[in-house]
Motif scaffolding. Sequence first.
Motif, short mmCIF file in Angstrom:
data_model
loop_
_atom_site.label_atom_id
_atom_site.label_comp_id
_atom_site.label_asym_id
_atom_site.label_seq_id
_atom_site.Cartn_x
_atom_site.Cartn_y
_atom_site.Cartn_z
N VAL A 75 0.86 -1.19 0.00
CA VAL A 75 0.00 0.00 0.00
C VAL A 75 0.89 1.24 0.00
N VAL A 76 0.61 2.16 -0.92
CA VAL A 76 1.29 3.45 -0.94
C VAL A 76 0.32 4.48 -0.36
N ALA A 77 0.76 5.18 0.70
CA ALA A 77 -0.12 6.14 1.37
C ALA A 77 0.17 7.56 0.88
N TYR A 78 -0.90 8.27 0.55
CA TYR A 78 -0.84 9.70 0.21
C TYR A 78 -1.79 10.42 1.16
N ALA A 85 -5.47 9.37 0.79
CA ALA A 85 -5.61 8.32 -0.22
C ALA A 85 -4.66 7.16 0.06
N ARG A 86 -5.12 5.96 -0.25
CA ARG A 86 -4.29 4.77 -0.13
C ARG A 86 -4.36 4.00 -1.44
N THR A 96 -3.47 0.53 -3.17
CA THR A 96 -3.10 -0.87 -2.97
C THR A 96 -2.70 -1.46 -4.31
N ASP A 141 -8.20 4.10 -2.75
CA ASP A 141 -9.24 4.47 -1.78
C ASP A 141 -9.06 5.92 -1.39
N ASP A 185 -10.42 9.32 0.80
CA ASP A 185 -11.25 9.84 1.89
C ASP A 185 -12.13 10.98 1.34
N THR A 238 -10.98 14.45 -0.46
CA THR A 238 -9.58 14.35 -0.91
C THR A 238 -9.44 14.80 -2.37
N GLU A 294 -16.53 8.89 0.86
CA GLU A 294 -15.34 8.13 0.51
C GLU A 294 -15.61 7.42 -0.82
N ARG A 331 -13.83 4.76 -4.17
CA ARG A 331 -12.81 3.78 -4.55
C ARG A 331 -12.81 3.63 -6.07
#
Length: 324
Positions: A160-163, A166-167, A169, A194, A196, A199, A250, A252
């Motif tokens: 998972v790369v987190a921003y 935002a995530r 996968t 994903d 929020d 965002t 939210e 996706r």
Amino acid sequence: MTDLQTRPVETSCPAAHDARLAVGPVLERYDEREVPLGGIRAARVQRTLPHRELPTVGAWCFLDAFAPGEPPMNVLPHPHIGLQTVTLPLEGQMLHRDSLGSVQLLEPGELNLMTSGDGIAHSEFLVDDAGARGLQLWVALPHESRFTEPAFEHVRDLPVVAYPGARVTVFLGEHDGAASPARTFSPLVGAQVDLDPGTRIALPLRPDWEHAVQVTDGVVVAEGERLRPGPLLYLGTHREHVTLEAPETEARLVLIGGEPLEEDLLMWWNFVGRRHEDVVAAREDWEDAERRVARFGVVEGHDGARTPAPVLPLVRLNPRRRRP
Ligand code: MN
């Protein structure tokens, strides 16, 4: 899932090198179409790839969205050649069995990746009455890998790369320095994003690849295009990033992309070949009891029940070029 249309026609997927490498950044919406799987009482899926105007995105050549429905989407053993199947449940569980002996329960957040090589068979069944919702995608094997050993991989811990807000996968390939452990045969990305509520991010892309996004939940504004679950938004090539916004709740989406495929593909039913003769031979092998076992193996647990191959179309289709 599978392509279980009773009268599928061949779909030519001409090489992209002279058609799409020079596309540049575009915004093209490709609406989903409802496809019945199987006979009179057919489950239905929403398909966005292949599209007659957009046969592939990178090596991604097939994209179905499925949801709970009547009848339930239980798919008896059926064959594949020339591809990898990528199954991503978003809700509910599925049970995968294949002719390598794999028996695998699949849950949301996990990946099932099956590599067909020149012949494999599998079944996919729902686990409970509530059904399942999710995506199935196919990746075409490049010419030099089309006879690779059949294989099955189940991945629980996807990177998972987190921003901020935002995530991402990464279920297949690579994105922004993170790589899925699942095996690939060409440079590509498949990722779930994903967002929020509220965002707005600029997600980095590989400018030498082509990309597309498809929303699975909520509302996303992608490069100014408001998207709900359904259509595929093709982004073209030569983009440093794609702007994504979740204006309401939210949300996706999935991001697919890769190096434009420089090969002509011919897709029919569950087969990805290069020539008409490839799919004819695969169909005949599946319909012949001895050759079926020799080429595709046996999926245990179904008492010999299987999905018969549909009839071949009488007419050969001419290749369709996406652009002049
Ligand atoms: Mn299948």
